[in-house]
Design a protein around this motif. Structure first.
Motif, PDB file in Angstrom:
ATOM      1  N   UNK A 109       0.830  -1.206   0.000  1.00 35.43           N
ATOM      2  CA  UNK A 109       0.000   0.000   0.000  1.00 35.43           C
ATOM      3  C   UNK A 109       0.868   1.262   0.000  1.00 35.43           C
ATOM      4  N   UNK A 110       0.403   2.255  -0.752  1.00 33.97           N
ATOM      5  CA  UNK A 110       1.055   3.570  -0.803  1.00 33.97           C
ATOM      6  C   UNK A 110       0.000   4.616  -0.472  1.00 33.97           C
ATOM      7  N   UNK A 111       0.331   5.518   0.439  1.00 31.04           N
ATOM      8  CA  UNK A 111      -0.575   6.601   0.822  1.00 31.04           C
ATOM      9  C   UNK A 111       0.054   7.938   0.462  1.00 31.04           C
ATOM     10  N   UNK A 142       6.975   1.008   6.424  1.00 31.69           N
ATOM     11  CA  UNK A 142       7.528   2.064   7.280  1.00 31.69           C
ATOM     12  C   UNK A 142       8.581   2.879   6.537  1.00 31.69           C
ATOM     13  N   UNK A 143       8.194   3.358   5.344  1.00 30.98           N
ATOM     14  CA  UNK A 143       9.073   4.154   4.497  1.00 30.98           C
ATOM     15  C   UNK A 143       8.318   5.401   4.046  1.00 30.98           C
ATOM     16  N   UNK A 144       8.995   6.527   4.066  1.00 35.31           N
ATOM     17  CA  UNK A 144       8.440   7.784   3.570  1.00 35.31           C
ATOM     18  C   UNK A 144       9.408   8.384   2.566  1.00 35.31           C
ATOM     19  N   UNK A 145       8.879   8.737   1.397  1.00 36.36           N
ATOM     20  CA  UNK A 145       9.661   9.461   0.404  1.00 36.36           C
ATOM     21  C   UNK A 145       9.223  10.917   0.476  1.00 36.36           C
ATOM     22  N   UNK A 146      10.057  11.734   1.130  1.00 39.22           N
ATOM     23  CA  UNK A 146       9.671  13.092   1.513  1.00 39.22           C
ATOM     24  C   UNK A 146      10.181  14.165   0.566  1.00 39.22           C
ATOM     25  N   UNK A 181       9.895   5.018  11.096  1.00 38.36           N
ATOM     26  CA  UNK A 181       9.727   5.289   9.664  1.00 38.36           C
ATOM     27  C   UNK A 181      11.045   5.781   9.069  1.00 38.36           C
ATOM     28  N   UNK A 182      11.513   5.107   8.019  1.00 40.65           N
ATOM     29  CA  UNK A 182      12.722   5.529   7.304  1.00 40.65           C
ATOM     30  C   UNK A 182      12.344   6.612   6.297  1.00 40.65           C
ATOM     31  N   UNK A 183      13.095   7.707   6.309  1.00 39.20           N
ATOM     32  CA  UNK A 183      12.775   8.862   5.474  1.00 39.20           C
ATOM     33  C   UNK A 183      13.844   9.025   4.400  1.00 39.20           C
TER      34      UNK A 183
END
Length: 256
Positions: A106-108, A128-132, A166-168
Motif C-alpha cells: 500500500x502507498x498513501x 515504514x518508508x516515507x519518500x519526503x 519510519x525511514x525517510x
C-alpha cells in the motif's frame, strides 16, 4: 510479502536518485526523475525495468528526466493533482489521502504544501518508508517558494505523527550544512551534538546520510521542534506561536 529493495545514488549536483523495487511483482519506481543517465545506469546495474515515476513536485531538478524515461521504458507517471499542469508526462493525478498499491504494498499520498504549493510525499505504511523529497530533509526542511511558513509547519506536523521507526528518504544531500545550522538553534541538544559529529565523519568519508529516521528527526531536527521550550528560549520567542518560531528558524537557515 517480500521487503522492498531500494537503490540510492547521486544525481545532478546534490540530488538523490532513488529506485524502489518490489521483487514479487517486478515493479520498479523512480522517486522523481532528476537526471536520466544515473537513473538508467542504476536500473541497469540492478537488472530492473522502471515501471513508474512517483513525482513529488514540479521543480525541474525533480522532473527533468520524466519524458526521456517515459519514452525509454513506457512507464506510468504518478504525481500531485495540484501541480498536474506542471508535471511532464503525468498519467495519474493523486491528492492528499489517496491510496494505491505498488504490487501488494500500500502507498498513501500525503500532501505537504510549503516548498511548492502542491508538493506530495509517498508513504508506504506497511514498509515504514516515507519518500519526503523536498519537504523534510535530515535535520532540515525545504525552502519556502510557494507557500508561507505556517503551511510548511502544518505539513511537517502531518509527517511527524508517523511512527518513529519510519525511514525517510529525502531529495538532497544537505545534511552537513543542516547539522551545522541546527547547532546554532539548539546548541544544548546532546543528541544533536552527537549526530552532528557522526555526520561530519560520514561526509568526510564520502558517505551518504540517507535515509534518516523519523524518531531521530523529532529528537534533533529544529524544523520539527518549534514548540520546544529550549529552542524558544534560545530565540527569545517564548510567547510566540509555533508558526512564528518555525518561520524565524526557516529565515535564519535561508541566511545561514
Amino acid at each position: 510479502m517480500k521487503p522492498l529493495e531500494i537503490e540510492v545514488f547521486p544525481c545532478r549536483t546534490d540530488n538523490f536518485g532513488v529506485l524502489v523495487h518490489d521483487p514479487e511483482s517486478g515493479l520498479t519506481a523512480s522517486i522523481d526523475a532528476p537526471e536520466e543517465k544515473p537513473i538508467v545506469e542504476a536500473a541497469t546495474r540492478r537488472g530492473w525495468k522502471i515501471t513508474h515515476i512517483f513525482t513529488t513536485h514540479h521543480h525541474t531538478d525533480h522532473v527533468e528526466a520524466n519524458l526521456a524515461l517515459k519514452e525509454r521504458y513506457g512507464l506510468e507517471i504518478i504525481g500531485p493533482i495540484n501541480e498536474a499542469v506542471a508535471i511532464p508526462g503525468l498519467d495519474r493525478s493523486v491528492a492528499d489521502g489517496d491510496e494505491f498499491l505498488f504490487g501488494d504494498h500500500p502507498v498513501r499520498v500525503i500532501e505537504t504544501p510549503g516548498h511548492t504549493a502542491g508538493h506530495i510525499c509517498f508513504h508506504f505504511p506497511e514498509d515504514k518508508i516515507l519518500f519526503a523529497a523536498d519537504t523534510l530533509f535530515a535535520l532540515g526542511c525545504g525552502r519556502l517558494f510557494e507557500r508561507p511558513a505556517a503551511d510548511m509547519w502544518h505539513s511537517l506536523q502531518k509527517l511527524a505523527v508517523l511512527p518513529d521507526e519510519t525511514a525517510i528518504y529525502f531529495g538532497h544531500e544537505y545534511t552537513l550544512s543542516n547539522a551545522r545550522f541546527a547547532l546554532t538553534i539548539d546548541p544544548g541538544n546532546e543528541a544533536l551534538k552527537r549526530r552532528a559529529a557522526e555526520i561530519e565523519e560520514i561526509r568526510a568519508a564520502g558517505g551518504f546520510t540517507i535515509p534518516t529516521m523519523m524518531g531521530l528527526e523529532k529528537e534533533t531536527n529544529p524544523f520539527l521542534r518549534a514548540n520546544d521550550p529550549a529552542i524558544r528560549r534560545n530565540l527569545v520567542m517564548e510567547s510566540r506561536t509555533n508558526e512564528e518560531v518555525f518561520a524565524e528558524i526557516r529565515k535564519r537557515k535561508d541566511e545561514f
